[in-house]
Design a protein around this motif. Structure first.
Motif, PDB file in Angstrom:
ATOM      1  N   LEU A  18      57.470  -6.437 -20.300  1.00  0.00           N
ATOM      2  CA  LEU A  18      57.522  -5.793 -21.598  1.00  0.00           C
ATOM      3  C   LEU A  18      58.112  -6.817 -22.500  1.00  0.00           C
ATOM      4  O   LEU A  18      58.998  -7.430 -22.334  1.00  0.00           O
ATOM      5  CB  LEU A  18      58.506  -4.735 -21.679  1.00  0.00           C
ATOM      6  CG  LEU A  18      58.776  -3.802 -22.842  1.00  0.00           C
ATOM      7  CD1 LEU A  18      57.318  -2.983 -22.917  1.00  0.00           C
ATOM      8  CD2 LEU A  18      59.924  -3.000 -22.764  1.00  0.00           C
ATOM      9  N   PRO A  19      57.144  -7.064 -23.715  1.00  0.00           N
ATOM     10  CA  PRO A  19      57.653  -8.356 -24.539  1.00  0.00           C
ATOM     11  C   PRO A  19      58.880  -7.727 -25.549  1.00  0.00           C
ATOM     12  O   PRO A  19      59.266  -6.425 -25.477  1.00  0.00           O
ATOM     13  CB  PRO A  19      56.527  -8.454 -25.889  1.00  0.00           C
ATOM     14  CG  PRO A  19      56.086  -6.704 -25.538  1.00  0.00           C
ATOM     15  CD  PRO A  19      55.969  -6.314 -24.067  1.00  0.00           C
ATOM     16  N   PRO A  20      59.791  -8.828 -25.779  1.00  0.00           N
ATOM     17  CA  PRO A  20      61.101  -8.503 -26.520  1.00  0.00           C
ATOM     18  C   PRO A  20      60.620  -7.934 -27.792  1.00  0.00           C
ATOM     19  O   PRO A  20      59.540  -7.975 -28.470  1.00  0.00           O
ATOM     20  CB  PRO A  20      61.607  -9.941 -26.681  1.00  0.00           C
ATOM     21  CG  PRO A  20      60.492 -10.783 -26.722  1.00  0.00           C
ATOM     22  CD  PRO A  20      59.339 -10.131 -25.623  1.00  0.00           C
ATOM     23  N   ALA A  21      61.805  -7.008 -28.261  1.00  0.00           N
ATOM     24  CA  ALA A  21      61.753  -6.393 -29.440  1.00  0.00           C
ATOM     25  C   ALA A  21      61.672  -7.207 -30.761  1.00  0.00           C
ATOM     26  O   ALA A  21      62.210  -8.333 -30.609  1.00  0.00           O
ATOM     27  CB  ALA A  21      62.934  -5.443 -29.713  1.00  0.00           C
ATOM     28  N   SER A  22      60.796  -7.155 -31.623  1.00  0.00           N
ATOM     29  CA  SER A  22      60.510  -7.820 -32.994  1.00  0.00           C
ATOM     30  C   SER A  22      61.564  -7.598 -33.896  1.00  0.00           C
ATOM     31  O   SER A  22      61.713  -8.395 -34.904  1.00  0.00           O
ATOM     32  CB  SER A  22      59.015  -7.667 -33.311  1.00  0.00           C
ATOM     33  OG  SER A  22      58.939  -6.540 -33.766  1.00  0.00           O
ATOM     34  N   ALA A  23      62.216  -6.562 -34.039  1.00  0.00           N
ATOM     35  CA  ALA A  23      63.153  -6.224 -34.885  1.00  0.00           C
ATOM     36  C   ALA A  23      64.307  -5.331 -34.400  1.00  0.00           C
ATOM     37  O   ALA A  23      64.257  -4.656 -33.339  1.00  0.00           O
ATOM     38  CB  ALA A  23      62.637  -5.491 -36.216  1.00  0.00           C
TER      39      ALA A  23
END
Length: 240
Positions: A36-41
């Motif tokens: 899962l990619p990291p959160a952008s905000a």
């Protein structure tokens, strides 16, 4: 010699270890969705980590005990009214004109409390402010660089406020009947603010509206009274 042996034997019996029963097998954390990619905000917060300088409020020797709590709230309300905000703040304080008058019981600013929450040996100011719709704002202030600074600010349907050690603990109404939210705010020296370090939902009692109603059990017959028997006589038997 014999007495010494007896004493040693007695000490060994009193403090021997006892089994606490079987223990569950320790299991390490299992990471879910490793790709899962990291959160952008960052997620929306409710004021944690935000500080605010209260302009126009000073005290001799930065003694926060000399500060008038109502003046602090009035200064913040004046600054909020002067700012070009597109919409009014939900924490707008109503009824400050009643403070210091014969209707002071209606003053929304509650009794002030003082406690060293940062560990620097100086007290901080803790205020509770009544808001519309039975909400309560809880704010903490301290002097930093000779400026009065709000280092904590939150509002909720608060049930109670406690100070345990250096933590400010808020209990608030939960959406689930029989539960409540409990949040502990602690001083963070890196952020120079009070942060919600523990946020949990706890069971406090049975639900207000249970979904099932227990079926009442029938009461047993009293053993001292026997049911009356009705005589089964026929008209011919009665005539005889």
């Amino acid at each position: 010699m014999t007495a010494s042996v007896l004493l040693l034997a007695g000490c060994g019996d009193a403090g021997e270890l006892r089994s606490a029963g079987p223990t569950s097998t320790a299991m390490g954390p299992a990471r879910l969705w490793p790709t899962l990619p990291p959160a952008s905000a960052a997620a929306d917060d409710y004021g944690s980590g935000k500080t605010e300088v209260v302009n126009g409020i000073t005290a001799k020797g930065d003694d926060i005990h000399r500060v008038n709590p109502v003046d602090v709230v009035r200064a913040q309300e004046a600054a909020a009214s002067a700012s070009p905000s597109p919409s009014p703040s939900p924490d707008k304080v109503v009824g400050l004109d009643d403070c210091g008058t014969k209707d002071s019981a209606k003053c929304p600013v509650l009794k002030a409390y003082y406690r060293d929450l940062t560990g620097d040996g100086k007290d901080e100011l803790v205020l509770g402010i009544r808001l519309p719709k039975r909400q309560l704002a809880v704010r903490c202030y301290k002097f930093e660089g000779h400026k009065l600074t709000q280092v904590m600010g939150t509002s909720d349907a608060v049930v109670s406020v406690e100070i345990a050690g250096r933590d400010v603990i808020l209990r608030a109404v939960a959406d689930l009947p029989g539960y409540e939210y409990r949040t502990a705010w602690s001083w963070d020296p890196h952020q120079h603010a009070m942060l919600p370090t523990r946020d949990e939902i706890l069971r406090t009692g049975p639900p207000a509206n249970p979904t099932t109603t227990p079926t009442p059990k029938p009461e047993p017959a009293s053993p001292t009274t026997a049911p009356s028997k009705t005589p089964t006589t026929t008209p011919s038997a009665a005539a005889r």
